[in-house]
Design a protein around this motif. Structure first.
Motif, mmCIF file in Angstrom:
data_model
loop_
_atom_site.group_PDB
_atom_site.id
_atom_site.type_symbol
_atom_site.label_atom_id
_atom_site.label_comp_id
_atom_site.label_asym_id
_atom_site.label_seq_id
_atom_site.Cartn_x
_atom_site.Cartn_y
_atom_site.Cartn_z
ATOM 1 N N PRO A 52 0.867 -0.924 -0.010
ATOM 2 C CA PRO A 52 0.076 -0.234 -0.190
ATOM 3 C C PRO A 52 0.517 1.198 -0.476
ATOM 4 N N TYR A 53 2.063 1.283 0.309
ATOM 5 C CA TYR A 53 2.298 2.461 0.505
ATOM 6 C C TYR A 53 3.545 3.263 -0.048
ATOM 7 N N THR A 54 3.908 1.986 -1.503
ATOM 8 C CA THR A 54 4.761 1.825 -2.717
ATOM 9 C C THR A 54 3.374 1.812 -4.031
ATOM 10 N N TYR A 55 2.644 1.006 -3.895
ATOM 11 C CA TYR A 55 1.676 1.304 -5.253
ATOM 12 C C TYR A 55 0.225 1.679 -4.530
ATOM 13 N N GLY A 56 -0.313 1.677 -2.992
ATOM 14 C CA GLY A 56 -1.622 2.013 -3.092
ATOM 15 C C GLY A 56 -2.573 1.111 -3.265
ATOM 16 N N GLU A 57 -2.005 -0.281 -2.951
ATOM 17 C CA GLU A 57 -2.964 -2.216 -2.979
ATOM 18 C C GLU A 57 -2.892 -2.747 -1.570
ATOM 19 N N THR A 58 -3.460 -3.183 -1.355
ATOM 20 C CA THR A 58 -3.959 -3.512 -0.042
ATOM 21 C C THR A 58 -4.510 -5.280 -0.844
ATOM 22 N N GLN A 59 -4.215 -6.489 0.114
ATOM 23 C CA GLN A 59 -4.428 -7.479 0.337
ATOM 24 C C GLN A 59 -6.325 -7.873 -0.132
ATOM 25 N N ASP A 60 -6.886 -6.632 0.342
ATOM 26 C CA ASP A 60 -8.398 -6.755 0.248
ATOM 27 C C ASP A 60 -8.862 -6.285 -1.080
ATOM 28 N N SER A 61 -8.197 -5.102 -1.555
ATOM 29 C CA SER A 61 -8.084 -4.619 -3.044
ATOM 30 C C SER A 61 -7.643 -5.470 -4.448
ATOM 31 N N VAL A 62 -6.892 -6.834 -3.926
ATOM 32 C CA VAL A 62 -6.010 -7.632 -5.035
ATOM 33 C C VAL A 62 -6.843 -8.581 -5.097
ATOM 34 N N LEU A 63 -7.689 -8.604 -3.942
ATOM 35 C CA LEU A 63 -8.934 -10.234 -3.987
ATOM 36 C C LEU A 63 -10.292 -9.151 -4.559
ATOM 37 N N ALA A 64 -10.547 -7.663 -4.668
ATOM 38 C CA ALA A 64 -11.716 -7.464 -4.909
ATOM 39 C C ALA A 64 -11.183 -7.104 -6.191
ATOM 40 N N ILE A 65 -10.207 -6.693 -7.206
ATOM 41 C CA ILE A 65 -10.134 -6.862 -8.664
ATOM 42 C C ILE A 65 -9.893 -7.711 -9.402
ATOM 43 N N ILE A 66 -9.396 -8.927 -8.585
ATOM 44 C CA ILE A 66 -9.206 -10.179 -9.774
ATOM 45 C C ILE A 66 -10.748 -10.970 -9.619
ATOM 46 N N ASN A 67 -11.208 -10.570 -8.352
ATOM 47 C CA ASN A 67 -12.865 -11.926 -7.929
ATOM 48 C C ASN A 67 -13.768 -10.959 -8.769
ATOM 49 N N LYS A 68 -14.173 -9.521 -9.083
ATOM 50 C CA LYS A 68 -14.565 -9.362 -9.030
ATOM 51 C C LYS A 68 -14.767 -8.298 -10.925
ATOM 52 N N VAL A 69 -13.502 -8.272 -11.470
ATOM 53 C CA VAL A 69 -13.058 -7.255 -12.355
ATOM 54 C C VAL A 69 -12.092 -8.504 -13.390
ATOM 55 N N PHE A 70 -11.280 -8.398 -12.740
ATOM 56 C CA PHE A 70 -10.274 -9.235 -13.549
ATOM 57 C C PHE A 70 -11.304 -11.097 -13.860
ATOM 58 N N ALA A 71 -11.114 -11.520 -13.362
ATOM 59 C CA ALA A 71 -11.364 -12.996 -13.095
ATOM 60 C C ALA A 71 -12.363 -13.076 -13.509
ATOM 61 N N PRO A 72 -14.035 -12.777 -13.756
ATOM 62 C CA PRO A 72 -15.049 -12.225 -15.501
ATOM 63 C C PRO A 72 -14.887 -12.229 -16.288
ATOM 64 N N ALA A 73 -14.006 -11.190 -16.748
ATOM 65 C CA ALA A 73 -13.416 -10.727 -17.824
ATOM 66 C C ALA A 73 -12.898 -11.921 -18.857
ATOM 67 N N ILE A 74 -11.560 -12.536 -17.670
ATOM 68 C CA ILE A 74 -10.671 -13.604 -18.888
ATOM 69 C C ILE A 74 -11.234 -15.141 -18.376
#
Length: 367
Positions: A52-74
């Motif tokens: 989070p202090y480098t790229y702004g990502e957290t464990q929760d945000s990684v889970l959300a972006i993959i499960n809700k955005v990336f996975a359904p698309a690919i």
């Protein structure tokens, strides 16, 4: 072959000691294990280290972006269609480590499908990689003790010193202590994680000019554009971009604007595909590269080894591969071995990642 589903598992493993540096401190590896499953039974594996202090990502945000955005698309696409998949992932900005992890898992599948080590697919230059060890914030005598122990135990002769402390004398003394205690043949370089201003970096370089440092990484914020360009122009050693160059576009901007004249490549944030683009830019311009570390687990370290050993340019310098030594445990069933300062590339299809399921069950956080 089709992507059938994408599995994301949050987990946490404590470090044996807090790892402190100018931009933050970590006490636990709160990462996400990602597994891409195919309809032919092949599974690609990667480790995602949110920072989070480098790229702004957290464990929760990684889970959300993959499960809700990336996975359904690919899901449903062929994992060999990396170009199409990357075009889809690129529609979402940022989320560097989430996208990087998916890319690494795709390459793992491709290597397994071809029955070839990923490192051979990427370039196959070498079968091993030299190791650089990171030294965090500690009093100078303790830093020397650690470096001497690591050299004796693992044969490592390259050390990266985390700096960026105030007052500057703390880091200046550490540089001199390490050089005096380790001798002239040790490769020693610095990483300030944006902890100084450009003028403070000038002062440190002036007061360590007899130490024989080889690199200075991210001495100040790249937004300090004019002073940073002056630092790059006047510095006797290369100034390495790291946090300022997470993407190929960022690399081209910083190199062409004079914001750095060397680049840290981190597969955890770029995957292998964009890391190749970054490496191509650097080699084409004659810019030195170093394989960096995202405070990686052994799974992430295997990815760095695979990419670093695959190319001549990334094999010239020791890669930052030993941060996992500070972890209290890991998920690999067959732990990495550092011998004579080197890590071997696993000569198996894919990346050679085999998860110890009992450990995953112990540390996972979604039960």
């Amino acid at each position: 072959m089709k992507i059938e589903r994408i599995e994301t598992i949050p987990y946490s493993i404590p470090y044996t000691k807090p790892l402190a540096f100018a931009s933050g401190e970590v006490t636990d590896a709160e990462h996400v294990l990602v597994r891409i499953h195919t309809d032919e039974g092949l599974t690609g594996v990667a480790d995602i280290p949110p920072r989070p202090y480098t790229y702004g990502e957290t464990q929760d945000s990684v889970l959300a972006i993959i499960n809700k955005v990336f996975a359904p698309a690919i899901v449903g696409l062929d994992p060999l269609e990396r170009g199409k998949i990357h075009r889809i992932l690129a529609r979402t900005v940022h989320n560097q480590t989430a996208r990087g992890g998916l890319d690494i898992a795709l390459w793992d599948i491709i290597g397994k499908a071809a029955s070839i080590p990923v490192s051979a697919l990427l370039g196959g230059y070498a079968t091993e990689m030299n190791v650089s060890h990171m030294l965090g914030f500690k009093p100078a005598p303790e830093l020397l003790d650690e470096a001497l122990r690591v050299r004796s135990e693992y044969g490592i002769t390259t050390f990266k010193l985390k700096v960026g402390r105030k007052p500057l004398i703390l880091d200046i003394e550490a540089c001199h202590t390490l050089r005096d205690g380790l001798g002239p043949d040790i490769d020693l370089y610095l990483d300030a994680n944006r902890g100084w201003t450009a003028n403070e970096a000038f002062e440190v370089l002036r007061r360590t000019e007899t130490v024989g440092l080889s690199l200075l990484e991210e001495p100040c914020d790249a937004k300090e554009a004019m002073s940073r360009r002056r630092l790059v122009d006047k510095s006797p050693i290369p100034i390495v971009g790291d946090e300022s160059v997470p993407t190929a576009g960022d690399v081209s901007r910083e190199l062409l604007s004079g914001g750095c004249n060397a680049v840290s490549i981190k597969t955890a944030r770029s995957g292998f595909t964009e890391a190749q683009q970054i490496l191509g830019l650097c080699t084409g311009l004659g810019v030195d590269v170093v394989m960096g570390n995202q405070i990686d687990t052994q799974i992430g370290t295997l990815a760095t080894v695979a990419f670093g050993a695959a190319h001549e340019a990334t094999s010239r310098r020791a890669g930052e591969l030993s941060n996992y030594l500070d972890m209290s445990d890991d998920l690999l069933a067959d732990p990495i071995v550092i011998r004579d300062g080197k890590i071997l590339v696993p000569q198996v299809p894919g990346l050679g990642v085999e998860i110890a399921n009992e450990k995953l069950e112990r540390y996972r956080q979604d039960k």
